[in-house]
Design a protein around this motif. Structure first.
Motif, PDB file in Angstrom:
ATOM      1  N   ASN A   1       0.843  -1.191   0.000  1.00 35.36           N
ATOM      2  CA  ASN A   1       0.000   0.000   0.000  1.00 35.36           C
ATOM      3  C   ASN A   1       0.883   1.247   0.000  1.00 35.36           C
ATOM      4  O   ASN A   1       1.745   1.373  -0.853  1.00 35.36           O
ATOM      5  N   THR A   2       0.717   2.111   0.954  1.00 39.89           N
ATOM      6  CA  THR A   2       1.498   3.346   0.955  1.00 39.89           C
ATOM      7  C   THR A   2       2.986   3.077   1.148  1.00 39.89           C
ATOM      8  O   THR A   2       3.367   2.241   1.959  1.00 39.89           O
ATOM      9  N   MET A   3       3.792   3.781   0.366  1.00 40.18           N
ATOM     10  CA  MET A   3       5.242   3.769   0.541  1.00 40.18           C
ATOM     11  C   MET A   3       5.700   5.193   0.811  1.00 40.18           C
ATOM     12  O   MET A   3       5.050   6.148   0.365  1.00 40.18           O
ATOM     13  N   GLY A   4       6.805   5.313   1.508  1.00 36.62           N
ATOM     14  CA  GLY A   4       7.215   6.670   1.821  1.00 36.62           C
ATOM     15  C   GLY A   4       8.653   6.778   2.279  1.00 36.62           C
ATOM     16  O   GLY A   4       9.369   5.778   2.386  1.00 36.62           O
ATOM     17  N   TRP A   5       9.038   8.022   2.521  1.00 34.31           N
ATOM     18  CA  TRP A   5      10.373   8.341   2.997  1.00 34.31           C
ATOM     19  C   TRP A   5      10.278   9.204   4.246  1.00 34.31           C
ATOM     20  O   TRP A   5       9.441  10.117   4.340  1.00 34.31           O
ATOM     21  N   TYR A   6      11.167   8.911   5.171  1.00 34.48           N
ATOM     22  CA  TYR A   6      11.318   9.674   6.396  1.00 34.48           C
ATOM     23  C   TYR A   6      12.797   9.950   6.586  1.00 34.48           C
ATOM     24  O   TYR A   6      13.638   9.303   5.949  1.00 34.48           O
ATOM     25  N   ARG A   7      13.128  10.902   7.426  1.00 34.90           N
ATOM     26  CA  ARG A   7      14.535  11.189   7.660  1.00 34.90           C
ATOM     27  C   ARG A   7      14.778  11.543   9.114  1.00 34.90           C
ATOM     28  O   ARG A   7      13.877  11.992   9.810  1.00 34.90           O
ATOM     29  N   GLN A   8      16.008  11.308   9.525  1.00 36.04           N
ATOM     30  CA  GLN A   8      16.397  11.628  10.888  1.00 36.04           C
ATOM     31  C   GLN A   8      17.776  12.254  10.885  1.00 36.04           C
ATOM     32  O   GLN A   8      18.757  11.621  10.482  1.00 36.04           O
ATOM     33  N   ALA A   9      17.833  13.497  11.309  1.00 34.07           N
ATOM     34  CA  ALA A   9      19.098  14.206  11.430  1.00 34.07           C
ATOM     35  C   ALA A   9      19.668  13.968  12.827  1.00 34.07           C
ATOM     36  O   ALA A   9      18.918  13.644  13.760  1.00 34.07           O
ATOM     37  N   PRO A  10      20.971  14.138  13.003  1.00 35.66           N
ATOM     38  CA  PRO A  10      21.585  13.927  14.315  1.00 35.66           C
ATOM     39  C   PRO A  10      20.921  14.782  15.392  1.00 35.66           C
ATOM     40  O   PRO A  10      20.723  15.982  15.205  1.00 35.66           O
ATOM     41  N   GLY A  11      20.553  14.146  16.490  1.00 35.21           N
ATOM     42  CA  GLY A  11      19.957  14.862  17.601  1.00 35.21           C
ATOM     43  C   GLY A  11      18.510  15.243  17.418  1.00 35.21           C
ATOM     44  O   GLY A  11      17.940  15.951  18.263  1.00 35.21           O
ATOM     45  N   ARG A  12      17.890  14.763  16.335  1.00 40.53           N
ATOM     46  CA  ARG A  12      16.505  15.123  16.083  1.00 40.53           C
ATOM     47  C   ARG A  12      15.653  13.872  15.921  1.00 40.53           C
ATOM     48  O   ARG A  12      16.162  12.776  15.677  1.00 40.53           O
ATOM     49  N   GLN A  13      14.372  14.033  16.044  1.00 44.49           N
ATOM     50  CA  GLN A  13      13.457  12.919  15.854  1.00 44.49           C
ATOM     51  C   GLN A  13      13.277  12.640  14.363  1.00 44.49           C
ATOM     52  O   GLN A  13      13.470  13.505  13.510  1.00 44.49           O
ATOM     53  N   ARG A  14      12.895  11.418  14.084  1.00 43.37           N
ATOM     54  CA  ARG A  14      12.597  11.038  12.710  1.00 43.37           C
ATOM     55  C   ARG A  14      11.390  11.844  12.232  1.00 43.37           C
ATOM     56  O   ARG A  14      10.410  12.007  12.973  1.00 43.37           O
ATOM     57  N   GLU A  15      11.461  12.344  11.005  1.00 42.03           N
ATOM     58  CA  GLU A  15      10.376  13.168  10.492  1.00 42.03           C
ATOM     59  C   GLU A  15       9.932  12.701   9.116  1.00 42.03           C
ATOM     60  O   GLU A  15      10.691  12.111   8.352  1.00 42.03           O
ATOM     61  N   PHE A  16       8.702  13.009   8.825  1.00 39.57           N
ATOM     62  CA  PHE A  16       8.087  12.666   7.550  1.00 39.57           C
ATOM     63  C   PHE A  16       8.699  13.490   6.426  1.00 39.57           C
ATOM     64  O   PHE A  16       8.950  14.686   6.582  1.00 39.57           O
ATOM     65  N   VAL A  17       8.915  12.850   5.282  1.00 39.43           N
ATOM     66  CA  VAL A  17       9.395  13.551   4.093  1.00 39.43           C
ATOM     67  C   VAL A  17       8.330  13.513   2.994  1.00 39.43           C
ATOM     68  O   VAL A  17       7.892  14.552   2.504  1.00 39.43           O
ATOM     69  N   ALA A  18       7.932  12.300   2.598  1.00 40.12           N
ATOM     70  CA  ALA A  18       6.954  12.175   1.519  1.00 40.12           C
ATOM     71  C   ALA A  18       6.372  10.770   1.532  1.00 40.12           C
ATOM     72  O   ALA A  18       7.024   9.824   1.954  1.00 40.12           O
ATOM     73  N   THR A  19       5.127  10.652   1.055  1.00 42.66           N
ATOM     74  CA  THR A  19       4.504   9.357   0.875  1.00 42.66           C
ATOM     75  C   THR A  19       3.787   9.306  -0.473  1.00 42.66           C
ATOM     76  O   THR A  19       3.449  10.348  -1.058  1.00 42.66           O
ATOM     77  N   ILE A  20       3.573   8.086  -0.934  1.00 44.22           N
ATOM     78  CA  ILE A  20       2.844   7.869  -2.174  1.00 44.22           C
ATOM     79  C   ILE A  20       1.969   6.636  -2.001  1.00 44.22           C
ATOM     80  O   ILE A  20       2.431   5.600  -1.522  1.00 44.22           O
ATOM     81  N   SER A  21       0.707   6.760  -2.365  1.00 41.06           N
ATOM     82  CA  SER A  21      -0.218   5.644  -2.238  1.00 41.06           C
ATOM     83  C   SER A  21      -0.023   4.669  -3.394  1.00 41.06           C
ATOM     84  O   SER A  21       0.677   4.962  -4.364  1.00 41.06           O
ATOM     85  N   SER A  22      -0.680   3.529  -3.302  1.00 36.13           N
ATOM     86  CA  SER A  22      -0.581   2.555  -4.384  1.00 36.13           C
ATOM     87  C   SER A  22      -1.176   3.106  -5.672  1.00 36.13           C
ATOM     88  O   SER A  22      -0.783   2.695  -6.763  1.00 36.13           O
TER      89      SER A  22
END
Length: 121
Positions: free
Chosen positions: A32-53
């Motif tokens: 189903n949905t696929m996406g990307w997240y990122r985590q910089a040093p000292g920060r929480q993981r954050e949403f970048v982008a998603t794409i549905s099926s």
């Protein structure tokens, strides 16, 4: 067992571009949905982008307008094209997918191991 494997990270100068890829493998009924997240040093993981099926996309404000998420359903692969990169884009980028397994009810979340993106100023 399902695996998500990212590739395409690296070191790039500010203003440059990168294309990240993430391929899902294993015994799956549907992704189903696929996406990307990122985590910089000292920060929480954050949403970048998603794409549905079906191809509907969502972007974080921080990357909207200079990034594009696409997917190839035949290859079980999602891509993130990032342009006009900034030093603040430096982070480990993680692929994620919501997957229905073959013969098993329900939808499960899977994550890749991450790929480092470093943007130099």
């Amino acid at each position: 067992q399902v695996q998500l494997v990212e590739s395409g990270g690296g070191l790039v100068q500010a203003g440059g571009s990168l294309r990240l890829s993430c391929a899902a493998s294993g015994i799956m009924s549907r992704i189903n949905t696929m996406g990307w997240y990122r985590q910089a040093p000292g920060r929480q993981r954050e949403f970048v982008a998603t794409i549905s099926s079906g191809g509907n996309t969502n972007y974080a404000d921080s990357v909207a307008g200079r990034s594009a998420i696409t997917r190839d359903n035949a290859k079980n692969t999602v891509y993130l094209q990032m342009n006009s990169l900034k030093p603040e884009d430096t982070a480990v980028y993680y692929c994620a997918a919501k997957i229905i397994l073959l013969g098993i009810p329900g939808e499960y979340d899977y994550w890749g191991q991450g790929t480092q993106v470093t943007v130099s100023s």
